[in-house]
Motif scaffolding. Structure first.
Motif, PDB file in Angstrom:
ATOM      1  N   LEU A  26       0.851  -1.164   0.000  1.00 40.79           N
ATOM      2  CA  LEU A  26       0.000   0.000   0.000  1.00 40.79           C
ATOM      3  C   LEU A  26       0.901   1.233   0.000  1.00 40.79           C
ATOM      4  CD1 LEU A  26      -2.926   1.113   0.256  1.00 40.79           C
ATOM      5  CD2 LEU A  26      -2.538   1.137   2.708  1.00 40.79           C
ATOM      6  N   THR A  27       0.599   2.146  -0.895  1.00 40.06           N
ATOM      7  CA  THR A  27       1.342   3.398  -0.991  1.00 40.06           C
ATOM      8  C   THR A  27       0.359   4.551  -0.887  1.00 40.06           C
ATOM      9  OG1 THR A  27       2.922   2.373  -2.504  1.00 40.06           O
ATOM     10  CG2 THR A  27       2.896   4.760  -2.423  1.00 40.06           C
ATOM     11  N   ILE A  28       0.695   5.526  -0.059  1.00 38.59           N
ATOM     12  CA  ILE A  28      -0.116   6.729   0.064  1.00 38.59           C
ATOM     13  C   ILE A  28       0.775   7.911  -0.279  1.00 38.59           C
ATOM     14  CG2 ILE A  28      -1.457   8.198   1.607  1.00 38.59           C
ATOM     15  CD1 ILE A  28      -2.021   5.650   3.269  1.00 38.59           C
ATOM     16  N   GLN A  29       0.310   8.730  -1.221  1.00 40.24           N
ATOM     17  CA  GLN A  29       1.074   9.902  -1.635  1.00 40.24           C
ATOM     18  C   GLN A  29       0.216  11.152  -1.497  1.00 40.24           C
ATOM     19  OE1 GLN A  29       3.345   9.563  -5.402  1.00 40.24           O
ATOM     20  NE2 GLN A  29       2.289   7.608  -5.598  1.00 40.24           N
ATOM     21  N   ILE A  30       0.847  12.235  -1.137  1.00 41.54           N
ATOM     22  CA  ILE A  30       0.201  13.540  -1.140  1.00 41.54           C
ATOM     23  C   ILE A  30       1.097  14.442  -1.972  1.00 41.54           C
ATOM     24  CG2 ILE A  30      -0.605  15.486   0.236  1.00 41.54           C
ATOM     25  CD1 ILE A  30      -0.914  13.484   2.580  1.00 41.54           C
ATOM     26  N   LEU A  31       0.568  14.909  -3.090  1.00 38.81           N
ATOM     27  CA  LEU A  31       1.353  15.717  -4.018  1.00 38.81           C
ATOM     28  C   LEU A  31       0.821  17.138  -4.047  1.00 38.81           C
ATOM     29  CD1 LEU A  31       1.416  13.137  -6.961  1.00 38.81           C
ATOM     30  CD2 LEU A  31       3.134  13.457  -5.175  1.00 38.81           C
ATOM     31  N   GLN A  32       1.717  18.074  -3.823  1.00 36.06           N
ATOM     32  CA  GLN A  32       1.333  19.482  -3.893  1.00 36.06           C
ATOM     33  C   GLN A  32       1.592  19.967  -5.321  1.00 36.06           C
ATOM     34  OE1 GLN A  32       1.764  22.399  -0.563  1.00 36.06           O
ATOM     35  NE2 GLN A  32       3.497  23.040  -1.801  1.00 36.06           N
ATOM     36  N   GLN A  33       0.544  20.438  -5.959  1.00 37.85           N
ATOM     37  CA  GLN A  33       0.651  20.935  -7.320  1.00 37.85           C
ATOM     38  C   GLN A  33       0.388  22.439  -7.310  1.00 37.85           C
ATOM     39  OE1 GLN A  33      -2.194  18.348  -9.193  1.00 37.85           O
ATOM     40  NE2 GLN A  33      -0.762  16.649  -9.254  1.00 37.85           N
ATOM     41  N   GLN A  34       0.431  23.053  -8.484  1.00 38.01           N
ATOM     42  CA  GLN A  34       0.274  24.500  -8.584  1.00 38.01           C
ATOM     43  C   GLN A  34      -0.971  25.008  -7.846  1.00 38.01           C
ATOM     44  OE1 GLN A  34       2.387  25.992 -11.236  1.00 38.01           O
ATOM     45  NE2 GLN A  34       1.905  28.073 -10.689  1.00 38.01           N
ATOM     46  N   SER A  35      -2.130  24.453  -8.162  1.00 39.96           N
ATOM     47  CA  SER A  35      -3.366  24.953  -7.557  1.00 39.96           C
ATOM     48  C   SER A  35      -4.125  23.888  -6.762  1.00 39.96           C
ATOM     49  CB  SER A  35      -4.285  25.519  -8.644  1.00 39.96           C
ATOM     50  OG  SER A  35      -4.595  24.511  -9.588  1.00 39.96           O
ATOM     51  N   GLY A  57     -14.783  14.368  -7.815  1.00 43.25           N
ATOM     52  CA  GLY A  57     -14.727  13.250  -6.885  1.00 43.25           C
ATOM     53  C   GLY A  57     -13.520  12.367  -7.069  1.00 43.25           C
ATOM     54  N   LEU A  58     -13.700  11.112  -6.733  1.00 44.87           N
ATOM     55  CA  LEU A  58     -12.640  10.115  -6.794  1.00 44.87           C
ATOM     56  C   LEU A  58     -12.346   9.702  -8.233  1.00 44.87           C
ATOM     57  CD1 LEU A  58     -13.816   7.770  -3.906  1.00 44.87           C
ATOM     58  CD2 LEU A  58     -11.957   9.437  -3.808  1.00 44.87           C
ATOM     59  N   GLN A  59     -11.091   9.421  -8.492  1.00 48.85           N
ATOM     60  CA  GLN A  59     -10.656   8.811  -9.742  1.00 48.85           C
ATOM     61  C   GLN A  59     -10.147   7.417  -9.380  1.00 48.85           C
ATOM     62  OE1 GLN A  59     -10.937  10.468 -12.775  1.00 48.85           O
ATOM     63  NE2 GLN A  59     -12.016  11.921 -11.465  1.00 48.85           N
ATOM     64  N   ILE A  60     -10.685   6.404 -10.034  1.00 46.42           N
ATOM     65  CA  ILE A  60     -10.271   5.034  -9.726  1.00 46.42           C
ATOM     66  C   ILE A  60      -9.744   4.380 -10.989  1.00 46.42           C
ATOM     67  CG2 ILE A  60     -10.976   2.782  -8.844  1.00 46.42           C
ATOM     68  CD1 ILE A  60     -13.257   4.171  -7.368  1.00 46.42           C
ATOM     69  N   LYS A  61      -8.536   3.833 -10.887  1.00 47.72           N
ATOM     70  CA  LYS A  61      -7.928   3.080 -11.986  1.00 47.72           C
ATOM     71  C   LYS A  61      -7.504   1.738 -11.412  1.00 47.72           C
ATOM     72  CE  LYS A  61      -6.169   7.247 -14.136  1.00 47.72           C
ATOM     73  NZ  LYS A  61      -4.994   8.042 -14.464  1.00 47.72           N
ATOM     74  N   SER A  62      -7.800   0.691 -12.136  1.00 51.99           N
ATOM     75  CA  SER A  62      -7.446  -0.633 -11.649  1.00 51.99           C
ATOM     76  C   SER A  62      -7.141  -1.559 -12.817  1.00 51.99           C
ATOM     77  CB  SER A  62      -8.602  -1.209 -10.822  1.00 51.99           C
ATOM     78  OG  SER A  62      -8.199  -2.409 -10.209  1.00 51.99           O
ATOM     79  N   THR A  63      -6.187  -2.436 -12.602  1.00 55.70           N
ATOM     80  CA  THR A  63      -5.843  -3.451 -13.587  1.00 55.70           C
ATOM     81  C   THR A  63      -5.866  -4.800 -12.884  1.00 55.70           C
ATOM     82  OG1 THR A  63      -4.426  -1.865 -14.733  1.00 55.70           O
ATOM     83  CG2 THR A  63      -4.119  -4.201 -15.270  1.00 55.70           C
ATOM     84  N   LYS A  64      -6.663  -5.697 -13.426  1.00 55.76           N
ATOM     85  CA  LYS A  64      -6.794  -7.035 -12.856  1.00 55.76           C
ATOM     86  C   LYS A  64      -5.417  -7.685 -12.742  1.00 55.76           C
ATOM     87  CE  LYS A  64      -9.786 -10.323 -11.762  1.00 55.76           C
ATOM     88  NZ  LYS A  64     -10.274 -10.344 -10.435  1.00 55.76           N
ATOM     89  N   GLY A  65      -5.087  -8.164 -11.551  1.00 59.15           N
ATOM     90  CA  GLY A  65      -3.818  -8.839 -11.310  1.00 59.15           C
ATOM     91  C   GLY A  65      -2.659  -7.896 -11.012  1.00 59.15           C
ATOM     92  N   ILE A  66      -2.877  -6.587 -11.098  1.00 57.69           N
ATOM     93  CA  ILE A  66      -1.782  -5.629 -10.865  1.00 57.69           C
ATOM     94  C   ILE A  66      -2.047  -4.725  -9.667  1.00 57.69           C
ATOM     95  CG2 ILE A  66      -0.527  -3.675 -11.840  1.00 57.69           C
ATOM     96  CD1 ILE A  66      -0.717  -5.046 -14.533  1.00 57.69           C
ATOM     97  N   GLY A  67      -3.270  -4.222  -9.545  1.00 55.21           N
ATOM     98  CA  GLY A  67      -3.583  -3.372  -8.402  1.00 55.21           C
ATOM     99  C   GLY A  67      -4.549  -2.255  -8.743  1.00 55.21           C
ATOM    100  N   THR A  68      -4.781  -1.399  -7.754  1.00 54.54           N
ATOM    101  CA  THR A  68      -5.767  -0.331  -7.875  1.00 54.54           C
ATOM    102  C   THR A  68      -5.175   0.975  -7.352  1.00 54.54           C
ATOM    103  OG1 THR A  68      -7.548  -1.925  -7.528  1.00 54.54           O
ATOM    104  CG2 THR A  68      -8.095   0.399  -7.165  1.00 54.54           C
ATOM    105  N   MET A  69      -5.551   2.074  -8.020  1.00 61.66           N
ATOM    106  CA  MET A  69      -5.157   3.395  -7.581  1.00 61.66           C
ATOM    107  C   MET A  69      -6.408   4.262  -7.461  1.00 61.66           C
ATOM    108  SD  MET A  69      -2.680   6.256  -9.286  1.00 61.66           S
ATOM    109  CE  MET A  69      -3.872   6.842 -10.465  1.00 61.66           C
TER     110      MET A  69
END
Length: 77
Positions: free
Chosen positions: A1-10, A58-70
């Motif tokens: 499990l990886t949790i990232q918080i990215l600060q972008q321009q806005s 809202g939420l953006q969900i990307k997932s690949t079977k057998g690889i994982g989910t973001m």
């Protein structure tokens, strides 16, 4: 499990990613569908709706079977 918080321009982007079994595309398409009654829990749907009401997106969900989910979302600074 990886949790990232990215600060972008806005925005600040929150990303939660795992290397689990992933989710099939058919299931993925129904996760945030308000017309589909959830069979188990309402956590993702509730979080998505609250983010949309407060920040306009809202939420953006990307997932690949057998690889994982973001799952990610952005909030304005």
């Amino acid at each position: 499990l990886t949790i990232q918080i990215l600060q972008q321009q806005s925005d600040i982007e929150m990303i939660v990613e795992d290397d689990g079994v992933g989710v099939e595309q058919a299931v993925l398409e129904t996760l945030l569908n308000q017309t589909t009654k959830p069979s188990k829990g309402i956590g993702l749907l509730n979080t998505d709706l609250r983010l949309k009401r407060k920040y306009g997106q809202g939420l953006q969900i990307k997932s690949t079977k057998g690889i994982g989910t973001m799952i990610s979302f952005k909030i304005p600074k």
